[in-house]
Design a protein around this motif. Sequence first.
Motif, PDB file in Angstrom:
ATOM      1  N   GLN A   1       3.891   1.440  -1.297  1.00 18.35           N
ATOM      2  CA  GLN A   1       4.479   1.534  -2.626  1.00 18.35           C
ATOM      3  C   GLN A   1       3.495   2.171  -3.605  1.00 18.35           C
ATOM      4  OE1 GLN A   1       7.556   0.972  -3.459  1.00 18.35           O
ATOM      5  NE2 GLN A   1       8.288  -0.073  -1.604  1.00 18.35           N
ATOM      6  N   GLU A   2       2.203   1.854  -3.422  1.00 20.92           N
ATOM      7  CA  GLU A   2       1.183   2.458  -4.281  1.00 20.92           C
ATOM      8  C   GLU A   2       1.103   3.970  -4.075  1.00 20.92           C
ATOM      9  OE1 GLU A   2      -2.338   0.354  -3.265  1.00 20.92           O
ATOM     10  OE2 GLU A   2      -1.847  -1.447  -4.440  1.00 20.92           O
TER      11      GLU A   2
ATOM     12  N   LYS B   1       0.832  -1.209   0.000  1.00 20.38           N
ATOM     13  CA  LYS B   1       0.000   0.000   0.000  1.00 20.38           C
ATOM     14  C   LYS B   1       0.865   1.256   0.000  1.00 20.38           C
ATOM     15  CE  LYS B   1      -3.837  -2.329   2.307  1.00 20.38           C
ATOM     16  NZ  LYS B   1      -4.631  -2.468   3.551  1.00 20.38           N
TER      17      LYS B   1
END
Length: 500
Positions: free
Chosen positions: A145-146, A143
Amino acid sequence: MFRDKHKKIIACTVALLAFSLSSVTAYADRPHDNYAVKGSSAANGTYIDKSLYVDGSQFENIPHDKDIMKIGLSYGDGAASKAELVNLSGEGFVVGQFDGEGNFSEILRTNESSIIAGIRSDGGCWHILLDEGFEPDEDTDVKLQELGIESLMIDDSTRKVCGSFKSRNEAKKFISRLELEAKPWYDGSGSIYLVDSEDEDLIYKTDEGISRLAVVPMSGNSLTAYDGNRYRGCFEFRMHDAKHLNLINYVGLEDYVKGVIPYEMSYSWPFEALKAQAVCARTYAVYNEGRFEEYGFDLTADTYSQVYRGTLEANEISDSAVDETAGQLVRYKGQPCEIYYCSSNGGATEDGINVFDTGAPYLSGKTDPFEEAVKYPLKDWKLWRDGEEIGYMLREWGYEIGDVVELIPEYSDTDNVIAIKFIDDKENTLEIRGRDCYTSLGLHSCRFSIERDDEDFVFIGKGWGHNCGMSQWGANSMASVYGYNYEDILRFYFSGAYVA
């Protein structure tokens, strides 16, 4: 579609929140009326056995060193980009800065008695700054990284920063949702300027990157007007972000309490009740020192702390209640207490663990026989909600639930609601414990029963507030009807505590 009366209810509820679930309906049996009586000074009827009072002299009463309070008058994403101050003595201001210890350094003086502070900034944005050493689990890492992770040099250390947000609150929501060890971080820079209010001629501007500036009224005892109110003390401007300027009032503890009392309790009330309120307000301030440290102050001036609006509504009576109790705190075994109070409790207080998740022994629920002797707002109330509304209101609070068809309340020993199980039309269940179980429905207190009227749930209740700690209307009654003094009031509502 909701009926008109329900639209109004929801609209009012949502507005207040911006500021501090089988087809057959079944209900838990109500406890019987012999409420559990707790606490070392619980009343038998309206008689208090003072032989049970704790002798505070047996404890070492820890002194506090909180002489100056820092109060956020305007703060956060809701603050303005400019703030106007007027020295009501007609004299000017000393301009300078406070250091981390609260010491003031003078930069210059201005004879302008009316000044405006504002921001000049490059318009940065908010991010999530991960704590050093924080290692997210696999799902959380995905999450993050998103959101986008970047390594930056911050305060001479390589730190991980992720996401971009328009406000601190948006960043905080992500931190809470992902249960991160992190804090919001603003990447912008700028400066604070002062101009005179009439011509807006520049008085002073900080260097780029200096985001704090303070002013002190030239005459030490003069009052300063801000936003329709009047305040004692000094003021600091802090850049919150590119658009918002925090305004902080540095004020003496006793003057702070004098600015709280008229807005938490009417000066027309019994003097002993006012004195009890003064000791509560002072204890609350001392106990909660630094509560809003991330904003640069101790407490807010609104209902997130205690309502504080300076001297405008204060008078000789309210000030005397503070003066006659100067320095006194509600204590338990020598330590200042974690203080709570509310308007009324409808007949019984509640354990702190069921309201604010605190197990402090002096916050123990008990029957309150005193309120009954006086009239007060919302002594009895009744509200209607249908299942569609309840589902909508819960979803507005972030819960996942459909249209509600059944409510199952859980009651405490003192007959207050401490949890509700909601069942929706698809038999999904949701249990909410503590204050959220009733505040999410826009109810006035946790003291209520639930009945069914066709498609409506009818909430029949008493009192106004969270029911933890002192009842203000109970204090009124104890003083005006039963003749108890402020120490009796405080000892009753805070079991095992004393004043020192």
